[in-house]
Design an enzyme around this catalytic site. Structure first.
Site, PDB file in Angstrom:
ATOM      1  N   GLY A 289       1.053  -1.224   0.061  1.00 27.09           N
ATOM      2  CA  GLY A 289       0.161   0.073   0.142  1.00 27.09           C
ATOM      3  C   GLY A 289       0.862   1.046   0.039  1.00 27.09           C
ATOM      4  O   GLY A 289       0.389   2.368   0.409  1.00 27.09           O
TER       5      GLY A 289
ATOM      6  N   ILE B  14      -8.214  -9.513 -11.047  1.00 29.51           N
ATOM      7  CA  ILE B  14      -8.870  -9.109 -12.129  1.00 29.51           C
ATOM      8  C   ILE B  14     -10.576  -8.814 -12.076  1.00 29.51           C
ATOM      9  O   ILE B  14     -10.976  -9.869 -11.925  1.00 29.51           O
ATOM     10  CB  ILE B  14      -8.542  -9.935 -13.609  1.00 29.51           C
ATOM     11  CG1 ILE B  14      -7.025 -10.083 -13.512  1.00 29.51           C
ATOM     12  CG2 ILE B  14      -9.074  -9.328 -14.597  1.00 29.51           C
ATOM     13  CD1 ILE B  14      -6.584 -10.992 -14.541  1.00 29.51           C
TER      14      ILE B  14
ATOM     15  N   HIS C 257       0.967   0.468 -13.216  1.00 29.54           N
ATOM     16  CA  HIS C 257       1.507  -0.733 -13.474  1.00 29.54           C
ATOM     17  C   HIS C 257       2.944  -0.384 -13.744  1.00 29.54           C
ATOM     18  O   HIS C 257       3.445   0.553 -14.323  1.00 29.54           O
ATOM     19  CB  HIS C 257       1.041  -1.283 -14.936  1.00 29.54           C
ATOM     20  CG  HIS C 257       1.584  -2.421 -15.501  1.00 29.54           C
ATOM     21  ND1 HIS C 257       0.966  -3.748 -14.811  1.00 29.54           N
ATOM     22  CD2 HIS C 257       2.437  -2.790 -16.267  1.00 29.54           C
ATOM     23  CE1 HIS C 257       1.931  -4.496 -15.324  1.00 29.54           C
ATOM     24  NE2 HIS C 257       2.773  -4.343 -16.156  1.00 29.54           N
TER      25      HIS C 257
END
Ligand code: GRF
Length: 195
Positions: free
Chosen positions: A20, A99, A116
């Site tokens: 996180g 996903i 990403h």
């Protein structure tokens, strides 16, 4: 696109599965005057995700949901109603390892962002740093993009390139890119709201 109403910040949920550190950087950013968003919810598929500690530290509501394949439909249904109840208008995925279904993405169309750790469209999916190093790339980086129904394939919002040094390891590259991620995500959010 995503729009703020008046001077109220757009209620945002951040989805995590691990440390996180991007969540933390988004929370810190959200507290600045220039931020168009406030982080109101933290969602995780892992009850032990380290990042969930930020819920206590920053007094932000959290929810852990199962998201296992056989329970995905139910989890997403619960999630949707929870997001609605909390008036969430934007979702930021930050190291979220699930996903989401096409149906869910459609319901939040254009309002889900992801970060990403590669220069997309190169190196979608997992183990990016390992693959980048194996291919002897000179550069890598990170990308913030809109989420569509194909993995790591939505419209790119912003990217940051980093140079790969000799003797770079997966670890050193991951660290170097993560530092850039923490700057890139807030910048990308500012860009999204100025579109
Ligand atoms: C980041 O590298 C992000 O790009 C990837 O997963 C990692 C999450 O790190 N999707 P953290 O949990 O934000 O520290």
């Amino acid at each position: 696109m995503v729009q703020s109403t008046g001077n109220k910040k757009v209620k945002t949920a951040v989805f995590i599965s691990g440390t996180g550190s991007n969540l933390k950087s988004l929370i810190v950013f959200s507290k600045t005057k220039e931020s168009p968003i406030s982080v109101n919810l933290i969602i995780s598929n892992k009850s032990k995700a380290k990042g969930l500690n930020y819920s206590k530290i920053f007094k932000i509501k959290k929810k852990v949901l199962d998201f296992k394949k056989k329970n995905l439909v139910l989890s997403e249904r619960k999630l949707l109603s929870f997001l609605k109840k909390n008036n969430i208008k934007l979702i930021c995925l930050a190291g979220f390892m699930i996903i989401l279904s096409k149906n869910f993405i459609k319901k939040f169309n254009g309002k889900i962002l992801n970060i990403h750790p590669s220069l997309l469209p190169k190196y979608k999916g997992l183990n990016t740093h390992k693959r980048v190093l194996n291919n002897k790339e000179k550069y890598s980086g990170c990308t913030v993009h809109f989420v569509n129904s194909k993995l790591d394939s939505g419209k790119i919002i912003l990217q940051k390139k980093v140079k790969i040094k000799k003797n770079e390891t997966e670890n050193s590259l991951a660290k170097k890119i993560l530092i850039q991620e923490h700057k890139l995500y807030p910048k990308a959010i500012l860009k999204v709201f100025s579109l």
